[in-house]
Design an enzyme around this catalytic site. Sequence first.
Site, PDB file in Angstrom:
ATOM      1  N   ARG A  60      57.197  25.715  52.254  1.00 39.24           N
ATOM      2  CA  ARG A  60      57.485  25.230  50.901  1.00 39.24           C
ATOM      3  C   ARG A  60      56.211  24.992  50.093  1.00 39.24           C
ATOM      4  O   ARG A  60      56.224  25.031  48.864  1.00 39.24           O
ATOM      5  CB  ARG A  60      58.334  23.960  51.028  1.00 39.24           C
ATOM      6  CG  ARG A  60      58.437  23.097  49.817  1.00 39.24           C
ATOM      7  CD  ARG A  60      59.683  22.228  49.819  1.00 39.24           C
ATOM      8  NE  ARG A  60      59.850  21.351  50.976  1.00 39.24           N
ATOM      9  CZ  ARG A  60      59.124  20.257  51.232  1.00 39.24           C
ATOM     10  NH1 ARG A  60      58.131  19.916  50.446  1.00 39.24           N
ATOM     11  NH2 ARG A  60      59.392  19.508  52.289  1.00 39.24           N
ATOM     12  N   TYR A 113      64.621  26.775  23.726  1.00 34.53           N
ATOM     13  CA  TYR A 113      65.657  27.317  24.620  1.00 34.53           C
ATOM     14  C   TYR A 113      66.694  26.226  24.899  1.00 34.53           C
ATOM     15  O   TYR A 113      66.351  25.107  25.271  1.00 34.53           O
ATOM     16  CB  TYR A 113      64.948  27.743  25.910  1.00 34.53           C
ATOM     17  CG  TYR A 113      65.804  28.342  26.986  1.00 34.53           C
ATOM     18  CD1 TYR A 113      66.516  29.516  26.766  1.00 34.53           C
ATOM     19  CD2 TYR A 113      65.874  27.757  28.245  1.00 34.53           C
ATOM     20  CE1 TYR A 113      67.279  30.079  27.775  1.00 34.53           C
ATOM     21  CE2 TYR A 113      66.629  28.312  29.262  1.00 34.53           C
ATOM     22  CZ  TYR A 113      67.334  29.470  29.019  1.00 34.53           C
ATOM     23  OH  TYR A 113      68.090  30.017  30.026  1.00 34.53           O
ATOM     24  N   ASP A 185      56.540  27.157  26.112  1.00 32.23           N
ATOM     25  CA  ASP A 185      57.348  28.145  26.819  1.00 32.23           C
ATOM     26  C   ASP A 185      56.895  29.499  26.291  1.00 32.23           C
ATOM     27  O   ASP A 185      57.144  29.843  25.138  1.00 32.23           O
ATOM     28  CB  ASP A 185      58.838  27.886  26.548  1.00 32.23           C
ATOM     29  CG  ASP A 185      59.746  28.842  27.330  1.00 32.23           C
ATOM     30  OD1 ASP A 185      59.330  30.001  27.566  1.00 32.23           O
ATOM     31  OD2 ASP A 185      60.873  28.444  27.675  1.00 32.23           O
ATOM     32  N   LYS A 210      62.424  37.184  33.279  1.00 34.34           N
ATOM     33  CA  LYS A 210      62.455  38.139  32.163  1.00 34.34           C
ATOM     34  C   LYS A 210      61.472  39.284  32.416  1.00 34.34           C
ATOM     35  O   LYS A 210      61.740  40.150  33.216  1.00 34.34           O
ATOM     36  CB  LYS A 210      62.181  37.393  30.856  1.00 34.34           C
ATOM     37  CG  LYS A 210      63.034  36.127  30.668  1.00 34.34           C
ATOM     38  CD  LYS A 210      64.509  36.439  30.501  1.00 34.34           C
ATOM     39  CE  LYS A 210      65.431  35.235  30.633  1.00 34.34           C
ATOM     40  NZ  LYS A 210      65.149  34.086  29.798  1.00 34.34           N
TER      41      LYS A 210
END
Length: 394
Positions: A60, A113, A185, A210
């Site tokens: 992790r 967003y 962002d 994206k």
Amino acid sequence: MTGSNKRETPRRPATDIVHSGRDPFAHHGFVNTPVYRGSTVLFRTLDSFERRDQRYVYGRRGTPTSEALEAAIAQLEGGARTWLAPSGAAAVATALLSFTKAGDHILVADTVYQPTRKICDGLLRRFGVETTYYDPTLGADIAGLMRPGTTLIYTESPGSQTFEVQDIPAIAGAAHAAGALLAIDNTWASPLYFKPFVHGADISIQAGTKYIVGHADAMLGAITVSEPLAGRLVAEAGGLGICAGTEEMFLGLRGFRTLEVRLERHWHSGVEVAGWLEERPEVARVIHPALPSHPQHELWKRDFLGASGLFSIVLKPCSKTALAAMLEGYELFGMGASWGGYESLALPFDAAKSRSATAWQPEGPTVRFHIGLEDVADLKADLEAGFARLAATG
Ligand SMILES: *Cc1c(COP(=O)(O)O)cnc(C)c1O
């Protein structure tokens, strides 16, 4: 692992995209960093285990695969340290949780967003962080909204769905004058076409889903910060247990290597289709930062190095049946959330529901387009047939 993972030698972006974060001879000469699957990492001695003095200590906390993609993204963003998240939304939430505390006041762009807005109005409010939404066209006047407890300005430029371009250097100036951080962002432009740290950002968020993944086949997010914030990012994101899946990281690395050639095509095809749509009688206006008709086109020209394939149009008033006929009959444009893959999309949206500091009153229905890598002539023919169905339905 807590230090910088940015490479210092300056090279041009197309070269960095191909070479950054790769060390073939650390992997027997294989060009690509392999997928390291793993939770447990073994230690040879008790001393070593007690000191955790190995490069890798637990799955992790980082693997050669995560490090490769983090180094590549950090280099392109121009930041010091990147941490990967399982999605863009997780990257947004992790950044906001990592860099705010109870009692803070934050300023968030009204055009952010929509799920980011939900995090601010839900999770952050519950934890005692107050959000004020601001008009994204404010520029340096944002200083008037700063309070003694304002610790963060969170921007997204251009704005989601409606593509307002913000004066990031001016907003960064106002943030820093008050000792606050600037987060951005950076998904629309990707770190190839907007350099957040050059323009004053402290934190940059990327929905890797994206353009970095680029093939609509994986979810991924990334948070990149400047050097002074690196330790805190690693501590907080690591503490929250944020880590991306191994396969997703590999797909992110694979997509990353072709980012430059793909984006150039998305950019130029997008501008061509947007310009063509601007001439259509069915269209009231096209909202694309790279078109001279865009209200903040000059800011885009000043600060951006290119454009992505994502923009919106406002149609002249028409019935829902006509809109449905147009959208449902497309052969090439798919209707669905997300974007950044190789394929074209057309998605209706209603931004009025997620605005509170500004008014969004379009003349008619609004549609967001993602222009994929298809031949532009074929895309125009598909759009043309859509307008014929719209007209025929009335
Ligand atoms: C898609 C998107 C996100 C969220 O990314 P996911 O990977 O879908 O969670 C965040 N910000 C922007 C601007 C986006 O377009």
